[in-house]
Scaffold this motif. Sequence first.
Motif, PDB file in Angstrom:
ATOM      1  N   LYS A  51      69.175  77.192 -48.171  1.00  0.00           N
ATOM      2  CA  LYS A  51      68.515  76.138 -48.963  1.00  0.00           C
ATOM      3  C   LYS A  51      67.531  76.755 -49.957  1.00  0.00           C
ATOM      4  O   LYS A  51      67.445  76.327 -51.101  1.00  0.00           O
ATOM      5  CB  LYS A  51      67.773  75.135 -48.050  1.00  0.00           C
ATOM      6  CG  LYS A  51      68.650  74.238 -47.213  1.00  0.00           C
ATOM      7  CD  LYS A  51      69.714  73.494 -47.995  1.00  0.00           C
ATOM      8  CE  LYS A  51      69.203  72.295 -48.756  1.00  0.00           C
ATOM      9  NZ  LYS A  51      70.326  71.671 -49.535  1.00  0.00           N
ATOM     10  N   GLY A  74      74.683  65.621 -64.146  1.00  0.00           N
ATOM     11  CA  GLY A  74      74.523  65.913 -65.568  1.00  0.00           C
ATOM     12  C   GLY A  74      73.743  64.883 -66.361  1.00  0.00           C
ATOM     13  O   GLY A  74      73.871  64.834 -67.586  1.00  0.00           O
ATOM     14  N   SER A  84      69.736  67.942 -47.558  1.00  0.00           N
ATOM     15  CA  SER A  84      70.454  67.936 -46.280  1.00  0.00           C
ATOM     16  C   SER A  84      69.490  68.199 -45.117  1.00  0.00           C
ATOM     17  O   SER A  84      68.738  69.177 -45.130  1.00  0.00           O
ATOM     18  CB  SER A  84      71.527  69.015 -46.289  1.00  0.00           C
ATOM     19  OG  SER A  84      71.975  69.203 -44.966  1.00  0.00           O
ATOM     20  N   THR A  91      68.010  62.636 -56.535  1.00  0.00           N
ATOM     21  CA  THR A  91      68.979  62.778 -55.440  1.00  0.00           C
ATOM     22  C   THR A  91      68.636  64.013 -54.600  1.00  0.00           C
ATOM     23  O   THR A  91      67.896  64.896 -55.036  1.00  0.00           O
ATOM     24  CB  THR A  91      70.430  62.854 -55.975  1.00  0.00           C
ATOM     25  OG1 THR A  91      70.558  63.991 -56.813  1.00  0.00           O
ATOM     26  CG2 THR A  91      70.794  61.606 -56.755  1.00  0.00           C
ATOM     27  N   GLY A  92      69.195  64.031 -53.390  1.00  0.00           N
ATOM     28  CA  GLY A  92      68.824  65.009 -52.369  1.00  0.00           C
ATOM     29  C   GLY A  92      68.913  66.446 -52.828  1.00  0.00           C
ATOM     30  O   GLY A  92      69.910  66.859 -53.417  1.00  0.00           O
ATOM     31  N   THR A 140      75.064  70.146 -62.486  1.00  0.00           N
ATOM     32  CA  THR A 140      75.025  71.359 -61.662  1.00  0.00           C
ATOM     33  C   THR A 140      76.421  71.684 -61.135  1.00  0.00           C
ATOM     34  O   THR A 140      77.065  70.848 -60.510  1.00  0.00           O
ATOM     35  CB  THR A 140      74.053  71.148 -60.476  1.00  0.00           C
ATOM     36  OG1 THR A 140      72.797  70.709 -60.991  1.00  0.00           O
ATOM     37  CG2 THR A 140      73.880  72.429 -59.678  1.00  0.00           C
ATOM     38  N   SER A 180      78.032  61.580 -58.339  1.00  0.00           N
ATOM     39  CA  SER A 180      77.776  63.017 -58.535  1.00  0.00           C
ATOM     40  C   SER A 180      78.982  63.769 -59.100  1.00  0.00           C
ATOM     41  O   SER A 180      79.606  64.598 -58.434  1.00  0.00           O
ATOM     42  CB  SER A 180      77.313  63.662 -57.216  1.00  0.00           C
ATOM     43  OG  SER A 180      76.792  64.939 -57.503  1.00  0.00           O
ATOM     44  N   LYS A 224      77.983  60.189 -50.980  1.00  0.00           N
ATOM     45  CA  LYS A 224      77.743  60.903 -52.246  1.00  0.00           C
ATOM     46  C   LYS A 224      78.583  62.173 -52.331  1.00  0.00           C
ATOM     47  O   LYS A 224      78.890  62.790 -51.317  1.00  0.00           O
ATOM     48  CB  LYS A 224      76.251  61.197 -52.450  1.00  0.00           C
ATOM     49  CG  LYS A 224      75.721  62.448 -51.741  1.00  0.00           C
ATOM     50  CD  LYS A 224      74.219  62.606 -51.965  1.00  0.00           C
ATOM     51  CE  LYS A 224      73.826  63.164 -53.322  1.00  0.00           C
ATOM     52  NZ  LYS A 224      74.098  64.588 -53.490  1.00  0.00           N
ATOM     53  N   ASN A 242      69.695  62.466 -45.637  1.00  0.00           N
ATOM     54  CA  ASN A 242      70.897  63.162 -46.138  1.00  0.00           C
ATOM     55  C   ASN A 242      71.506  64.076 -45.074  1.00  0.00           C
ATOM     56  O   ASN A 242      70.782  64.821 -44.409  1.00  0.00           O
ATOM     57  CB  ASN A 242      70.474  63.995 -47.362  1.00  0.00           C
ATOM     58  CG  ASN A 242      71.632  64.644 -48.093  1.00  0.00           C
ATOM     59  OD1 ASN A 242      72.364  65.439 -47.540  1.00  0.00           O
ATOM     60  ND2 ASN A 242      71.791  64.294 -49.363  1.00  0.00           N
TER      61      ASN A 242
HETATM   62  C1  LIG Z   1      68.720  72.716 -55.712  1.00  0.00           C
HETATM   63  C2  LIG Z   1      69.719  71.653 -55.323  1.00  0.00           C
HETATM   64  C3  LIG Z   1      69.952  71.425 -53.978  1.00  0.00           C
HETATM   65  C4  LIG Z   1      70.847  70.400 -53.599  1.00  0.00           C
HETATM   66  N1  LIG Z   1      70.991  70.118 -52.265  1.00  0.00           N
HETATM   67  C5  LIG Z   1      71.706  69.024 -51.907  1.00  0.00           C
HETATM   68  C6  LIG Z   1      71.715  68.575 -50.554  1.00  0.00           C
HETATM   69  O1  LIG Z   1      71.093  69.167 -49.681  1.00  0.00           O
HETATM   70  N2  LIG Z   1      72.433  67.459 -50.261  1.00  0.00           N
HETATM   71  C7  LIG Z   1      73.127  66.763 -51.219  1.00  0.00           C
HETATM   72  O2  LIG Z   1      73.734  65.721 -50.909  1.00  0.00           O
HETATM   73  N3  LIG Z   1      73.146  67.171 -52.490  1.00  0.00           N
HETATM   74  C8  LIG Z   1      72.444  68.278 -52.858  1.00  0.00           C
HETATM   75  N4  LIG Z   1      72.412  68.645 -54.179  1.00  0.00           N
HETATM   76  C9  LIG Z   1      73.269  67.937 -55.151  1.00  0.00           C
HETATM   77  C10 LIG Z   1      72.506  66.886 -55.947  1.00  0.00           C
HETATM   78  O3  LIG Z   1      71.997  65.875 -55.124  1.00  0.00           O
HETATM   79  C11 LIG Z   1      73.400  66.258 -57.056  1.00  0.00           C
HETATM   80  O4  LIG Z   1      74.413  65.507 -56.444  1.00  0.00           O
HETATM   81  C12 LIG Z   1      74.033  67.303 -57.990  1.00  0.00           C
HETATM   82  O5  LIG Z   1      73.199  68.417 -58.162  1.00  0.00           O
HETATM   83  C13 LIG Z   1      74.334  66.718 -59.379  1.00  0.00           C
HETATM   84  O6  LIG Z   1      73.183  66.288 -60.034  1.00  0.00           O
HETATM   85  P1  LIG Z   1      72.489  67.126 -61.243  1.00  0.00           P
HETATM   86  O7  LIG Z   1      73.570  67.461 -62.203  1.00  0.00           O
HETATM   87  O8  LIG Z   1      71.433  66.209 -61.769  1.00  0.00           O
HETATM   88  O9  LIG Z   1      71.903  68.365 -60.601  1.00  0.00           O
HETATM   89  C14 LIG Z   1      71.539  69.650 -54.584  1.00  0.00           C
HETATM   90  C15 LIG Z   1      71.287  69.920 -55.939  1.00  0.00           C
HETATM   91  C16 LIG Z   1      70.401  70.893 -56.316  1.00  0.00           C
HETATM   92  C17 LIG Z   1      70.156  71.148 -57.786  1.00  0.00           C
END
Ligand SMILES: Cc1cc2nc3c(=O)[nH]c(=O)nc-3n(C[C@H](O)[C@H](O)[C@H](O)COP(=O)(O)O)c2cc1C
Length: 349
Positions: A7, A261, A93, A62-63, A219, A214, A187, A121
């Motif tokens: 993490k 995004g 998570s 979001t998480g 990302t 998502s 999600k 989560n």
């Molecule tokens: C640093 C980081 C850690 C993440 N950890 C989790 C997680 O633990 N559980 C989860 O459901 N999604 C996790 N995500 C995914 C995000 O919740 C999201 O679905 C995904 O990054 C797309 O959103 P974005 O483009 O705004 O980053 C994580 C994203 C980032 C950037």
Amino acid sequence: MKTKKRKGEHVKICAKKDVSYAKNWFDEIHFVHDALTDLNYDDIDCSAIFINHHIKHPFMITGMTGGYKEAERINKSIAEICEKYEIAFGLGSQRAMLEDKNLKNTYYVRDVAKNIPIVGNIGAAQLFEYDSEKINDMMKDVEADYLAIHLNTLQELVQPEGDRNFLGLRKTIESLCKEIEFPVIIKETGAGISMNAIKRMRKWKSYVKGFDVSGSGGTSWSKVEELRGGNSGPFNEWGNPTPICIAEVASTGAFTIASGGIRNGLDAAKAFALGADICGMARPFIVAYYKKHLEQEMKNFIEYLKRAMMLTNSQNIHELLQADIIIHGDLADRMFARGIDVRMYANKG
Ligand SMILES: Cc1cc2nc3c(=O)[nH]c(=O)nc-3n(C[C@H](O)[C@H](O)[C@H](O)COP(=O)(O)O)c2cc1C
């Protein structure tokens, strides 16, 4: 231990490196400008319903994190801003606290976020290991309101230590949903939820209260895992574009959280025009945390959303859904291929 370390690495990589998909699909969407504005900017109403909660701004972080010391500071800092601007907050998570209960404090934010919806989560794959009693306790320990179950096959496949056996996952999610005392949100984590997947989850309607799409464009977990030493191969750009996921999921009438995004309030406005109920952001806020401009980032999101509303003469989010958008380029081609008529979005009147 492994979970905690992972993490921390994820957060650092996402904060410091460019791990975005090559293309952000919102760039291929444009609003039709409405010249005859009949609104006062200060009266624009951005409030929204988040399943069972009313929130002042239609966003969710979001998480992302939890399970180690720095994560506690990150979660508290972001949750505080969410409380101030009345938006929903998602925990990362909670696997680490299932493995070690002493880590509960690294997720607990209710003391700084008394009124907003808090979303717990857990990874779908962890449901093979932990029963509904353990998940219910996990939720109560952090006083969360909703449980997000994340699907992340792409991430697991490219991760050096990732899970590869998902056989029986559907049945396992279904039984958990029936026994859990909290409304569930399903999600993805950046590869997107399609109509095909939604159709297979439709019968869970009475337990699953929303979907966080998502999609791809934000990302890229394939890129993140590559930087951790994984073998991503040709999968860095894999996934369903977020705008297509929004259109597909919203068309089923399901509560739709648009994420993947969303870089600013204008992207969010486009997501609402496609049918989203709420917009979710992750990486922009971890970057803002490390740059120490969390509150400014939130203010910008709200400001740019309101500007887009003003320029489309939309008094509220419901009216923004009626605003015309032009979809072009690869995105339009892909939508056409999925049987979506893009002209419908450009001529809603
Ligand atoms: C640093 C980081 C850690 C993440 N950890 C989790 C997680 O633990 N559980 C989860 O459901 N999604 C996790 N995500 C995914 C995000 O919740 C999201 O679905 C995904 O990054 C797309 O959103 P974005 O483009 O705004 O980053 C994580 C994203 C980032 C950037």
